[in-house]
Motif scaffolding. Sequence first.
Motif, PDB file in Angstrom:
ATOM      1  N   PHE A  16       0.874  -1.249   0.104  1.00 29.65           N
ATOM      2  CA  PHE A  16       0.096  -0.073   0.074  1.00 29.65           C
ATOM      3  C   PHE A  16       0.883   1.282  -0.074  1.00 29.65           C
ATOM      4  CE2 PHE A  16      -3.440  -2.961   1.691  1.00 29.65           C
ATOM      5  CZ  PHE A  16      -4.199  -2.676   0.485  1.00 29.65           C
ATOM      6  N   LYS A  17       2.000   1.288   0.459  1.00 26.83           N
ATOM      7  CA  LYS A  17       2.899   2.339   0.626  1.00 26.83           C
ATOM      8  C   LYS A  17       3.561   2.622  -0.824  1.00 26.83           C
ATOM      9  CE  LYS A  17       7.155   2.161   2.309  1.00 26.83           C
ATOM     10  NZ  LYS A  17       8.307   2.045   3.091  1.00 26.83           N
ATOM     11  N   ASN A  18       3.502   1.807  -1.541  1.00 26.47           N
ATOM     12  CA  ASN A  18       4.029   1.912  -3.242  1.00 26.47           C
ATOM     13  C   ASN A  18       2.984   2.120  -4.086  1.00 26.47           C
ATOM     14  OD1 ASN A  18       6.686   1.659  -2.156  1.00 26.47           O
ATOM     15  ND2 ASN A  18       6.524  -0.505  -2.335  1.00 26.47           N
ATOM     16  N   SER A  23      -4.337   4.647  -7.559  1.00 29.65           N
ATOM     17  CA  SER A  23      -4.747   3.455  -7.033  1.00 29.65           C
ATOM     18  C   SER A  23      -5.321   3.748  -5.416  1.00 29.65           C
ATOM     19  CB  SER A  23      -3.481   2.547  -6.739  1.00 29.65           C
ATOM     20  OG  SER A  23      -3.134   2.257  -8.231  1.00 29.65           O
ATOM     21  N   ARG A  24      -4.480   4.815  -4.954  1.00 31.68           N
ATOM     22  CA  ARG A  24      -5.096   5.242  -3.734  1.00 31.68           C
ATOM     23  C   ARG A  24      -6.464   5.803  -3.418  1.00 31.68           C
ATOM     24  NH1 ARG A  24      -0.111   6.415  -0.014  1.00 31.68           N
ATOM     25  NH2 ARG A  24       1.610   6.045  -1.292  1.00 31.68           N
ATOM     26  N   LYS A  25      -6.759   6.429  -4.500  1.00 29.27           N
ATOM     27  CA  LYS A  25      -8.123   7.014  -4.633  1.00 29.27           C
ATOM     28  C   LYS A  25      -8.979   5.914  -4.971  1.00 29.27           C
ATOM     29  CE  LYS A  25      -6.545  11.679  -6.165  1.00 29.27           C
ATOM     30  NZ  LYS A  25      -6.502  12.435  -7.466  1.00 29.27           N
ATOM     31  N   LEU A  26      -8.672   4.894  -5.938  1.00 26.78           N
ATOM     32  CA  LEU A  26      -9.753   3.910  -5.879  1.00 26.78           C
ATOM     33  C   LEU A  26      -9.844   3.006  -4.842  1.00 26.78           C
ATOM     34  CD1 LEU A  26      -8.571   2.709  -9.415  1.00 26.78           C
ATOM     35  CD2 LEU A  26     -10.487   3.790  -8.845  1.00 26.78           C
ATOM     36  N   LEU A  29     -12.021   4.782  -2.518  1.00 24.14           N
ATOM     37  CA  LEU A  29     -13.205   4.877  -3.009  1.00 24.14           C
ATOM     38  C   LEU A  29     -13.885   3.361  -2.621  1.00 24.14           C
ATOM     39  CD1 LEU A  29     -15.564   5.968  -4.792  1.00 24.14           C
ATOM     40  CD2 LEU A  29     -14.746   4.867  -6.600  1.00 24.14           C
ATOM     41  N   ILE A  30     -13.372   2.434  -2.539  1.00 23.55           N
ATOM     42  CA  ILE A  30     -13.829   1.080  -2.419  1.00 23.55           C
ATOM     43  C   ILE A  30     -14.326   1.160  -0.755  1.00 23.55           C
ATOM     44  CG2 ILE A  30     -12.888  -1.302  -1.810  1.00 23.55           C
ATOM     45  CD1 ILE A  30     -11.673  -1.155  -4.534  1.00 23.55           C
ATOM     46  N   PHE A  31     -13.108   1.620   0.223  1.00 26.05           N
ATOM     47  CA  PHE A  31     -13.687   1.595   1.616  1.00 26.05           C
ATOM     48  C   PHE A  31     -14.898   2.410   1.831  1.00 26.05           C
ATOM     49  CE2 PHE A  31      -8.920   0.798   2.049  1.00 26.05           C
ATOM     50  CZ  PHE A  31      -9.204  -0.728   2.271  1.00 26.05           C
ATOM     51  N   ILE A  32     -14.848   3.644   1.129  1.00 26.79           N
ATOM     52  CA  ILE A  32     -16.200   4.308   1.285  1.00 26.79           C
ATOM     53  C   ILE A  32     -17.453   3.577   1.025  1.00 26.79           C
ATOM     54  CG2 ILE A  32     -17.337   6.519   0.633  1.00 26.79           C
ATOM     55  CD1 ILE A  32     -14.378   7.912   0.765  1.00 26.79           C
ATOM     56  N   LYS A  33     -17.444   3.043  -0.154  1.00 32.58           N
ATOM     57  CA  LYS A  33     -18.664   2.272  -0.710  1.00 32.58           C
ATOM     58  C   LYS A  33     -18.837   1.141   0.256  1.00 32.58           C
ATOM     59  CE  LYS A  33     -19.014   1.646  -5.021  1.00 32.58           C
ATOM     60  NZ  LYS A  33     -18.845   1.215  -6.513  1.00 32.58           N
ATOM     61  N   THR A  34     -17.932   0.617   0.724  1.00 30.99           N
ATOM     62  CA  THR A  34     -18.254  -0.542   1.487  1.00 30.99           C
ATOM     63  C   THR A  34     -18.701   0.124   2.906  1.00 30.99           C
ATOM     64  OG1 THR A  34     -16.257  -1.757   0.760  1.00 30.99           O
ATOM     65  CG2 THR A  34     -17.240  -2.416   2.708  1.00 30.99           C
ATOM     66  N   ALA A  35     -18.254   1.071   3.305  1.00 30.74           N
ATOM     67  CA  ALA A  35     -18.888   1.595   4.650  1.00 30.74           C
ATOM     68  C   ALA A  35     -20.277   1.881   4.420  1.00 30.74           C
ATOM     69  CB  ALA A  35     -17.999   2.720   5.088  1.00 30.74           C
ATOM     70  N   ILE A  36     -20.509   2.620   3.224  1.00 32.42           N
ATOM     71  CA  ILE A  36     -21.862   2.935   2.966  1.00 32.42           C
ATOM     72  C   ILE A  36     -22.824   1.811   2.989  1.00 32.42           C
ATOM     73  CG2 ILE A  36     -23.386   4.165   1.170  1.00 32.42           C
ATOM     74  CD1 ILE A  36     -20.942   5.995   0.901  1.00 32.42           C
ATOM     75  N   ILE A  37     -22.506   0.945   1.932  1.00 32.46           N
ATOM     76  CA  ILE A  37     -23.203  -0.403   1.912  1.00 32.46           C
ATOM     77  C   ILE A  37     -23.485  -1.149   3.495  1.00 32.46           C
ATOM     78  CG2 ILE A  37     -23.273  -2.858   1.113  1.00 32.46           C
ATOM     79  CD1 ILE A  37     -21.922  -1.586  -1.455  1.00 32.46           C
ATOM     80  N   MET A  38     -22.431  -1.160   4.092  1.00 31.72           N
ATOM     81  CA  MET A  38     -22.790  -1.777   5.602  1.00 31.72           C
ATOM     82  C   MET A  38     -23.619  -0.931   6.382  1.00 31.72           C
ATOM     83  SD  MET A  38     -21.340  -4.419   4.994  1.00 31.72           S
ATOM     84  CE  MET A  38     -21.361  -5.317   6.852  1.00 31.72           C
TER      85      MET A  38
END
Length: 70
Positions: A16-18, A23-26, A29-38
């Motif tokens: 994740f550091k590299n 990729s960081r933005k994507l 976005l995945i984490f935010i969408k997962t939090a919203i869905i949950m």
Amino acid sequence: MANVFKTIFSFYYEGFKNLTSISRKLWLLIFIKTAIIMTVLTLFFPDILWKYDTDLERSEAVSNSLLNIE
């Protein structure tokens, strides 16, 4: 055993550091969408089977609900 966890952690940390900025933005976005869905799932689909004590009672309640047997 602790060495295994340290190795796994460093593997993901270095990966994740590299990442590139896109990729960081994507991943963000995945984490935010997962939090919203949950959040939506827990708010609009509550666990209504908590009041039953055994798995048999839960399965009968689900069966009755699906078959509309009162």
